[in-house]
Design a protein around this motif. Structure first.
Motif, PDB file in Angstrom:
ATOM      1  N   ARG A 121       0.740  -1.451   0.136  1.00 10.77           N
ATOM      2  CA  ARG A 121      -0.012   0.049   0.022  1.00 10.77           C
ATOM      3  C   ARG A 121       0.826   1.134  -0.044  1.00 10.77           C
ATOM      4  NH1 ARG A 121      -5.696   0.051   2.850  1.00 10.77           N
ATOM      5  NH2 ARG A 121      -5.692  -2.767   2.044  1.00 10.77           N
ATOM      6  N   PHE A 122       0.029   2.246  -0.569  1.00  9.89           N
ATOM      7  CA  PHE A 122       1.056   3.829  -0.237  1.00  9.89           C
ATOM      8  C   PHE A 122      -0.228   3.995   0.517  1.00  9.89           C
ATOM      9  CE2 PHE A 122       2.684   1.371  -4.502  1.00  9.89           C
ATOM     10  CZ  PHE A 122       3.519   1.989  -4.732  1.00  9.89           C
ATOM     11  N   GLY A 123       1.331   5.116   1.471  1.00 16.50           N
ATOM     12  CA  GLY A 123       0.371   6.389   1.872  1.00 16.50           C
ATOM     13  C   GLY A 123      -0.177   7.944   0.297  1.00 16.50           C
ATOM     14  N   ALA A 124       0.314   8.665   1.592  1.00 14.00           N
ATOM     15  CA  ALA A 124       0.144  10.420   0.474  1.00 14.00           C
ATOM     16  C   ALA A 124       0.877   9.909  -0.246  1.00 14.00           C
ATOM     17  CB  ALA A 124       0.227  11.046   1.367  1.00 14.00           C
ATOM     18  N   ILE A 125       0.474  10.478  -1.204  1.00 21.63           N
ATOM     19  CA  ILE A 125       1.536  10.935  -2.472  1.00 21.63           C
ATOM     20  C   ILE A 125       1.534  12.148  -2.833  1.00 21.63           C
ATOM     21  CG2 ILE A 125       1.962  10.196  -4.775  1.00 21.63           C
ATOM     22  CD1 ILE A 125       1.363   7.466  -4.317  1.00 21.63           C
ATOM     23  N   ALA A 126       2.559  13.773  -2.601  1.00 18.84           N
ATOM     24  CA  ALA A 126       2.345  14.405  -2.973  1.00 18.84           C
ATOM     25  C   ALA A 126       2.957  14.432  -4.688  1.00 18.84           C
ATOM     26  CB  ALA A 126       3.268  15.491  -2.197  1.00 18.84           C
ATOM     27  N   THR A 127       2.129  15.283  -6.116  1.00 17.01           N
ATOM     28  CA  THR A 127       3.761  15.254  -6.964  1.00 17.01           C
ATOM     29  C   THR A 127       2.856  16.449  -7.325  1.00 17.01           C
ATOM     30  OG1 THR A 127       1.211  14.698  -7.949  1.00 17.01           O
ATOM     31  CG2 THR A 127       1.998  12.451  -7.040  1.00 17.01           C
ATOM     32  N   THR A 128       3.936  16.566  -8.082  1.00 17.12           N
ATOM     33  CA  THR A 128       3.891  18.092  -9.234  1.00 17.12           C
ATOM     34  C   THR A 128       2.830  17.845 -10.291  1.00 17.12           C
ATOM     35  OG1 THR A 128       5.789  16.912 -10.823  1.00 17.12           O
ATOM     36  CG2 THR A 128       6.708  18.703  -9.019  1.00 17.12           C
ATOM     37  N   ARG A 129       2.169  18.788 -10.555  1.00 19.46           N
ATOM     38  CA  ARG A 129       1.060  18.661 -11.253  1.00 19.46           C
ATOM     39  C   ARG A 129       1.638  19.485 -13.040  1.00 19.46           C
ATOM     40  NH1 ARG A 129      -2.783  15.430 -11.012  1.00 19.46           N
ATOM     41  NH2 ARG A 129      -4.592  17.052 -12.057  1.00 19.46           N
ATOM     42  N   ALA A 130       2.953  19.551 -13.298  1.00 19.63           N
ATOM     43  CA  ALA A 130       2.954  20.028 -14.985  1.00 19.63           C
ATOM     44  C   ALA A 130       2.486  18.997 -15.622  1.00 19.63           C
ATOM     45  CB  ALA A 130       4.146  19.450 -14.909  1.00 19.63           C
ATOM     46  N   LEU A 131       1.649  19.807 -17.044  1.00 14.91           N
ATOM     47  CA  LEU A 131       0.948  19.210 -18.608  1.00 14.91           C
ATOM     48  C   LEU A 131       1.769  18.418 -19.194  1.00 14.91           C
ATOM     49  CD1 LEU A 131      -1.307  18.696 -19.551  1.00 14.91           C
ATOM     50  CD2 LEU A 131      -1.104  21.374 -21.053  1.00 14.91           C
ATOM     51  N   CYS A 132       1.963  17.371 -19.399  1.00 15.10           N
ATOM     52  CA  CYS A 132       3.409  16.684 -19.855  1.00 15.10           C
ATOM     53  C   CYS A 132       2.263  16.324 -22.066  1.00 15.10           C
ATOM     54  CB  CYS A 132       3.030  15.586 -19.172  1.00 15.10           C
ATOM     55  SG  CYS A 132       3.252  14.919 -17.523  1.00 15.10           S
ATOM     56  N   PRO A 133       3.232  16.008 -22.119  1.00 17.13           N
ATOM     57  CA  PRO A 133       2.818  15.813 -23.718  1.00 17.13           C
ATOM     58  C   PRO A 133       1.941  15.392 -23.531  1.00 17.13           C
ATOM     59  CG  PRO A 133       5.985  15.882 -23.101  1.00 17.13           C
ATOM     60  CD  PRO A 133       4.676  15.898 -22.083  1.00 17.13           C
ATOM     61  N   GLU A 134       0.937  15.314 -24.785  1.00 13.81           N
ATOM     62  CA  GLU A 134      -0.214  14.636 -25.672  1.00 13.81           C
ATOM     63  C   GLU A 134       0.888  13.137 -25.698  1.00 13.81           C
ATOM     64  OE1 GLU A 134      -2.763  13.979 -29.435  1.00 13.81           O
ATOM     65  OE2 GLU A 134      -1.953  16.354 -28.936  1.00 13.81           O
ATOM     66  N   ARG A 143      -3.194   8.325 -11.359  1.00 14.52           N
ATOM     67  CA  ARG A 143      -4.437   7.537 -10.613  1.00 14.52           C
ATOM     68  C   ARG A 143      -4.626   6.481  -9.687  1.00 14.52           C
ATOM     69  NH1 ARG A 143      -6.716  10.047 -14.864  1.00 14.52           N
ATOM     70  NH2 ARG A 143      -6.931   7.561 -15.545  1.00 14.52           N
ATOM     71  N   GLN A 144      -3.457   5.102 -10.346  1.00 13.79           N
ATOM     72  CA  GLN A 144      -3.412   4.351 -10.047  1.00 13.79           C
ATOM     73  C   GLN A 144      -2.448   3.958  -8.709  1.00 13.79           C
ATOM     74  OE1 GLN A 144      -5.244   1.784 -11.649  1.00 13.79           O
ATOM     75  NE2 GLN A 144      -5.956   2.737 -13.292  1.00 13.79           N
TER      76      GLN A 144
END
Length: 181
Positions: A121-134, A143-144
């Motif tokens: 199991r993973f706990g809280a995950i903090a991530t950057t929110r950059a818009l990646c290429p198409e 999300r998974q």
């Protein structure tokens, strides 16, 4: 010489600040409690001290100190989502229960634990929110991860099973990594 700042300099400053805000913006995914989904935010009633105690009490097991790269996300409908060429998707599970990841143009960190063989199991995950290429599968991958409940190691690869929709995340050891344990 005038003490006034030229409008072009204000525009450059505003753009630089906007870029900095985008690069440093973070989001925290819901964390998971041991033994259940928890309250409204997934971690109701758990203090930072309790989370640290829980992490240090849970042995890292055979996954501690390993690094992996994403091969594919297999959906229950039979479709496979693979990273586009050149995209970097990595997952590093520290022996201390810390986790670091790369999801194409985004980076993140959090915690992980295993209460027994095949459990993850993973706990809280903090991530950057950059818009990646198409064509990026960064959002799908991010999300998974909070839904992961189990793992299996087979033929040197790591397969993470999600509890939410039955998807399977396939990872291969990073070159020079310790995929075989």
């Amino acid at each position: 010489m005038s003490d006034r700042i030229h409008p072009v300099h204000w525009t450059r400053l505003a753009l630089a600040l906007a870029a900095l805000a985008v690069l440093t913006a973070c989001v925290t995914a819901p964390s998971l409690r041991d033994g259940g989904e928890g309250g409204a935010n997934g971690d109701a009633g758990t203090s930072g001290t309790q989370a640290t105690e829980r992490r240090t009490q849970a042995p890292a097991g055979p996954l501690g100190g390993t690094s992996w790269r994403l091969v594919a996300i297999q959906s229950t409908d039979g479709s496979a989502h693979r990273p586009r060429g050149g995209a970097d998707y990595r997952l590093t599970l520290g022996a201390d229960g810390d986790m670091r990841l790369r999801a194409d143009c985004n980076r993140g960190s959090g915690t992980w634990h295993s209460r027994g063989p095949g459990q993850l199991r993973f706990g809280a995950i903090a991530t950057t929110r950059a818009l990646c290429p198409e064509g990026s599968i960064s959002e799908r991958y991010l999300r998974q991860l909070p839904s992961v409940r189990s793992y299996e190691r087979r033929d040197g690869h790591l397969f993470l099973g999600t509890g939410a929709d039955g998807a399977v995340i396939e990872l291969a050891p990073v070159d020079g990594g310790t995929g075989d344990g």
